[in-house]
Design an enzyme around this catalytic site. Structure first.
Site, PDB file in Angstrom:
ATOM      1  N   LYS A  68       0.858  -1.188   0.000  1.00  0.00           N
ATOM      2  CA  LYS A  68       0.000   0.000   0.000  1.00  0.00           C
ATOM      3  C   LYS A  68       0.897   1.242   0.000  1.00  0.00           C
ATOM      4  CE  LYS A  68      -3.931   1.857   2.687  1.00  0.00           C
ATOM      5  NZ  LYS A  68      -4.786   1.587   3.867  1.00  0.00           N
ATOM      6  N   SER A  92      -9.475   1.386   2.816  1.00  0.00           N
ATOM      7  CA  SER A  92      -8.655   2.225   1.976  1.00  0.00           C
ATOM      8  C   SER A  92      -7.536   1.442   1.283  1.00  0.00           C
ATOM      9  CB  SER A  92      -8.059   3.364   2.816  1.00  0.00           C
ATOM     10  OG  SER A  92      -7.188   2.869   3.804  1.00  0.00           O
ATOM     11  N   SER A 129     -10.063  -1.064   6.864  1.00  0.00           N
ATOM     12  CA  SER A 129      -9.366  -0.809   5.594  1.00  0.00           C
ATOM     13  C   SER A 129      -8.614  -2.007   5.009  1.00  0.00           C
ATOM     14  CB  SER A 129      -8.405   0.364   5.741  1.00  0.00           C
ATOM     15  OG  SER A 129      -9.113   1.569   5.594  1.00  0.00           O
TER      16      SER A 129
END
Ligand code: NAG
Ligand code: NAG
Ligand code: NAG
Length: 508
Positions: free
Chosen positions: A106, A187, A211
């Site tokens: 990420k 996310s 997330s």
């Protein structure tokens, strides 16, 4: 699915009889797990270079549509060659499960290499981090190849509540590989998309509240949100140091556990420390699993829905495998827990974010932004750069202008701790549960992640089905701090009994 796989098998056997061995390899790599790849390396059927080349090709092909990858590591082939050489030289380091395996991070996880670390935002483009994030140090030590950075909801959705999930200024809107228009959740959206679409072997995401678990569920992969503190957050762009956690997002429970073992730093030479020991076929026998129908199983009233039928079947399967289901439980203060503003959750984040992000920005070796105020000014000044501008930055602004933050934080955290103790924790203790089970999908009004979030409890999601449109949903096992071994047993037992995951088909 059942019409697809035999077709692929026939196709690849035809190719095997022909000369196109390269393409044959490509078919084998699709959906390959670490347990497929390591023996292929060992038997010299595959090199890390070939594997990286395959993923780079898939990224070139699929990423313009899916936007799961924000940057590819220019050194990935060089790193693959190094991994291949080490294996050839029988270096003991090459025995690790992750040796030579490409991983996507990420974009809020720092790497000290040619890749940028930007949380999806132009504001951090070109910033220089002082060192690799703690989890990246461990991944490199384990021999993993950092393939690139995954797109994400910009600033992990903390910039503005109006920002669509899976959207960031640098990459635009990520798309769900199963049903392109379905949404990716956030996310850690790019990590979910990219692993699901076979653009990489495994990935890392981060979670503050949902997330990892949400994008894993809706992209039909396995996500582990570890107990807060089990995995290092050093070098990770923060929201809440009290709640942030870094964890694996992979296609199988086994892959996810290998990655978890690597980032936690379990010692390869001491098997007693490894999570992989909990990947056992009979792990479900005698385990107590709680079911809280309100609000997580409300859909059960709709007898006709795909999800109802799937979960009735799943619970039967778990029971058949020896699980003791403890049904019709209630969490007395559930309405308070799931009230984002009423619980104190929102206030706590607002108060925690500013000092945390300022500390992150301050330690950068080079950056045009050093404080939250700088970030807000950047977004205003360069709004032409940012397709995000229409969504504003209301959460940033609320965090910047919060007055009496220290006092409000104290009150909020005291409340979060209390309602977590009196809610989820009390329920688990009273009924001697090993874990709580809930569905995990878009259709829910509230998520199990919130039960787990306030005091750092872990959770795992596993693919649990596809709705009538083909949109994936997951099943989530959540437990008290440090119960990863039990959650792994649940997740692995369920996965092995059901084997639901299928590769995506890119429906509109
Ligand atoms: C990182 O950002 C810079 C712009 O500041 C860009 O030139 C570079 O290509 C980026 N790195 C990668 C690996 O994309
Ligand atoms: C640990 O377990 C792995 C896999 O089962 C095995 O290959 C390895 O030899 C074991 N290591 C030790 C030190 O026992
Ligand atoms: C959430 O809490 C706030 C503040 O206590 C309250 O005003 C609001 O009505 C609550 N929302 C719901 C849906 O219960």
């Amino acid at each position: 699915m059942s019409t697809n796989s035999p077709l692929l098998l026939v196709l690849s056997s035809i190719l095997l009889c022909g000369f196109l061995t390269k393409i044959t390899i490509a078919f084998l790599i699709q959906e390959a797990t670490i347990d497929d790849l390591q023996p292929a390396f060992k038997r010299k059927h595959l090199t890390s270079r070939q594997l990286v080349q395959f993923y780079l090709k898939e990224i070139r092909k699929l990423n313009p549509l899916l936007r799961g990858v924000i940057e590819v590591n220019p050194d990935s082939l060089y790193l693959a060659d190094k991994a291949d050489q080490k294996r050839k030289a029988k270096d003991p380091g090459s025995l690790h499960s992750l040796h030579g395996i490409p991983i996507l991070l990420k974009d809020n996880i720092a790497t000290k290499d040619k890749l940028n670390t930007t949380a999806g935002s132009f504001a951090l483009l070109g910033s220089v981090v002082p060192r690799d994030a703690g989890v990246v140090v461990r991944l490199r030590k384990a021999g993993a190849i950092i393939l690139g950075k995954a797109s994400m909801t910009e600033w992990a959705a903390f910039r503005s509540k109006f920002l669509p999930r899976g959207f960031c200024g640098r990459k635009g809107q990520g798309r769900n590989p199963y049903v392109l228009s379905a949404g990716t959740c956030g996310s850690s959206s790019g990590s979910g998309i990219s692993v699901a679409a076979n653009m990489v072997a495994v990935s890392l995401g981060t979670e503050t509240d949902g997330s990892i678990l949400c994008p894993s569920s809706v992209n039909s992969i396995v996500g582990i949100k570890p107990t807060v503190g089990l995995t290092s957050r050093a070098g990770v762009v923060p929201i809440s140091p009290r709640q942030d956690s870094v964890g694996p997002m992979c296609r199988t429970v086994r892959d996810a556990v290998y990655v978890l073992d690597a980032i936690v730093g379990f010692d390869y030479y001491d098997n007693a420390t490894r999570g992989a020991q909990f990947l056992k076929p009979d792990g479900l026998i005698g385990k107590r699993l709680g079911i809280v129908r309100n609000p997580f199983f409300k859909f059960y009233n709709d007898e006709g829905s795909v999800k109802t039928r799937a979960f009735k079947h799943h619970l039967d399967t778990l029971r058949e495998k020896g699980v003791i289901l403890v049904d019709h439980l209630e969490i007395s203060n559930i309405d308070t827990i799931i009230n984002f503003t009423g619980s104190g959750e929102y206030n706590a984040y607002l108060a925690e974010f500013k000092p945390a992000i300022n500390a992150y920005l301050k330690q950068l070796v080079k950056s045009t932004v050093r404080t939250l105020a700088d970030l807000i000014a950047f977004n205003k000044k360069f709004s032409n750069l940012e397709k995000t501008k229409e969504y504003g930055q209301d959460t940033f602004e609320a965090a910047e202008s919060m007055s009496g933050a220290d006092k409000l934080l104290m009150i909020a955290v005291a409340n979060l701790n209390r309602i977590s103790r009196n809610g989820f924790e009390e329920l688990v203790r009273k009924h001697k549960l090993d874990a709580l089970v809930t569905p995990y999908d878009f259709g829910m009004s509230s998520y199990a992640s919130t039960l787990l979030a306030f005091r750092g409890h872990p959770g795992i999601t596993v693919p649990a089905g596809y709705d009538t449109k083909g949109v994936p949903f997951g099943i989530c096992f959540g437990g008290l701090k440090g119960t990863e071994p039990k959650l792994i047993e649940f997740a692995y037992g369920f996965e092995q009994a059901t084997k639901i995951r299928k590769p995506p088909s890119f429906k509109p």
